[in-house]
Design a protein around this motif. Structure first.
Motif, PDB file in Angstrom:
ATOM      1  N   TYR A 107       9.677  13.821   3.906  1.00 55.03           N
ATOM      2  CA  TYR A 107      10.319  12.531   3.221  1.00 55.03           C
ATOM      3  C   TYR A 107      11.654  12.758   3.154  1.00 55.03           C
ATOM      4  O   TYR A 107      12.575  11.912   3.234  1.00 55.03           O
ATOM      5  CB  TYR A 107       9.651  12.559   1.792  1.00 55.03           C
ATOM      6  N   ARG A 160       0.670  -0.934  -0.078  1.00 55.70           N
ATOM      7  CA  ARG A 160      -0.049   0.167  -0.097  1.00 55.70           C
ATOM      8  C   ARG A 160       0.898   1.375   0.213  1.00 55.70           C
ATOM      9  O   ARG A 160       2.170   1.033   0.065  1.00 55.70           O
ATOM     10  CB  ARG A 160      -0.881  -0.020   1.285  1.00 55.70           C
ATOM     11  N   SER A 161       0.437   2.432  -0.092  1.00 58.84           N
ATOM     12  CA  SER A 161       0.990   3.547  -0.015  1.00 58.84           C
ATOM     13  C   SER A 161       0.634   4.744   0.949  1.00 58.84           C
ATOM     14  O   SER A 161      -0.567   4.705   1.085  1.00 58.84           O
ATOM     15  CB  SER A 161       1.270   4.042  -1.591  1.00 58.84           C
ATOM     16  N   ILE A 162       1.346   5.438   1.238  1.00 61.39           N
ATOM     17  CA  ILE A 162       1.165   6.701   2.066  1.00 61.39           C
ATOM     18  C   ILE A 162       1.675   7.959   1.534  1.00 61.39           C
ATOM     19  O   ILE A 162       2.637   7.643   0.784  1.00 61.39           O
ATOM     20  CB  ILE A 162       1.688   6.446   3.570  1.00 61.39           C
ATOM     21  N   SER A 163       1.391   8.957   1.763  1.00 66.36           N
ATOM     22  CA  SER A 163       1.991  10.099   1.371  1.00 66.36           C
ATOM     23  C   SER A 163       2.330  11.134   2.460  1.00 66.36           C
ATOM     24  O   SER A 163       1.826  11.032   3.691  1.00 66.36           O
ATOM     25  CB  SER A 163       0.809  11.029   0.774  1.00 66.36           C
ATOM     26  N   VAL A 164       3.735  11.749   2.441  1.00 66.68           N
ATOM     27  CA  VAL A 164       4.078  12.588   3.438  1.00 66.68           C
ATOM     28  C   VAL A 164       4.337  13.820   2.730  1.00 66.68           C
ATOM     29  O   VAL A 164       4.785  13.884   1.483  1.00 66.68           O
ATOM     30  CB  VAL A 164       5.083  11.806   4.174  1.00 66.68           C
ATOM     31  N   LYS A 165       4.723  15.043   3.540  1.00 65.37           N
ATOM     32  CA  LYS A 165       5.139  15.889   2.833  1.00 65.37           C
ATOM     33  C   LYS A 165       6.707  15.985   2.370  1.00 65.37           C
ATOM     34  O   LYS A 165       7.522  15.172   2.874  1.00 65.37           O
ATOM     35  CB  LYS A 165       5.374  17.142   4.023  1.00 65.37           C
ATOM     36  N   GLY A 166       6.949  16.717   1.561  1.00 63.69           N
ATOM     37  CA  GLY A 166       8.249  16.428   0.852  1.00 63.69           C
ATOM     38  C   GLY A 166       9.362  16.589   2.015  1.00 63.69           C
ATOM     39  O   GLY A 166      10.408  16.009   1.861  1.00 63.69           O
ATOM     40  N   SER A 225      11.540   2.167   3.756  1.00 60.11           N
ATOM     41  CA  SER A 225      10.376   1.065   4.014  1.00 60.11           C
ATOM     42  C   SER A 225      10.902   0.626   5.095  1.00 60.11           C
ATOM     43  O   SER A 225       9.826   0.187   6.062  1.00 60.11           O
ATOM     44  CB  SER A 225      10.058   0.273   2.611  1.00 60.11           C
TER      45      SER A 225
END
Length: 76
Positions: free
Chosen positions: A17, A8-14, A32
């Motif tokens: 990251y 699955r994927s998640i999003s984080v602020k640049g 990961s």
């Protein structure tokens, strides 16, 4: 490659990251792997049980059913 993708994927602020990537590069670990480790520790500490069965992803809509694309253009 596996027959069925289980990631699955998640999003984080640049910026988040980049900090994470920099830390993992300096520590010699994968992003990961590091995330899975700290998330598992937090969930274990909260007493969240490990599921015995993974829920399937929701089915995609057939290609014949398309959502309307709404676009906006801003001029300054």
């Amino acid at each position: 490659m596996a027959k069925r993708q289980t990631r699955r994927s998640i999003s984080v602020k640049g910026i988040t990251y980049q900090r994470l990537k920099d830390y993992c590069d300096a520590s010699g670990c994968s992003v990961s792997g590091y995330l899975e480790e700290i998330i598992a520790e937090k969930l274990d500490a909260a007493g969240i049980p490990v599921p015995t069965v993974l829920k399937a992803r929701p089915e995609r809509k057939p290609e014949t059913q398309t959502e309307e694309i709404v676009s906006q253009h801003f001029t300054f």
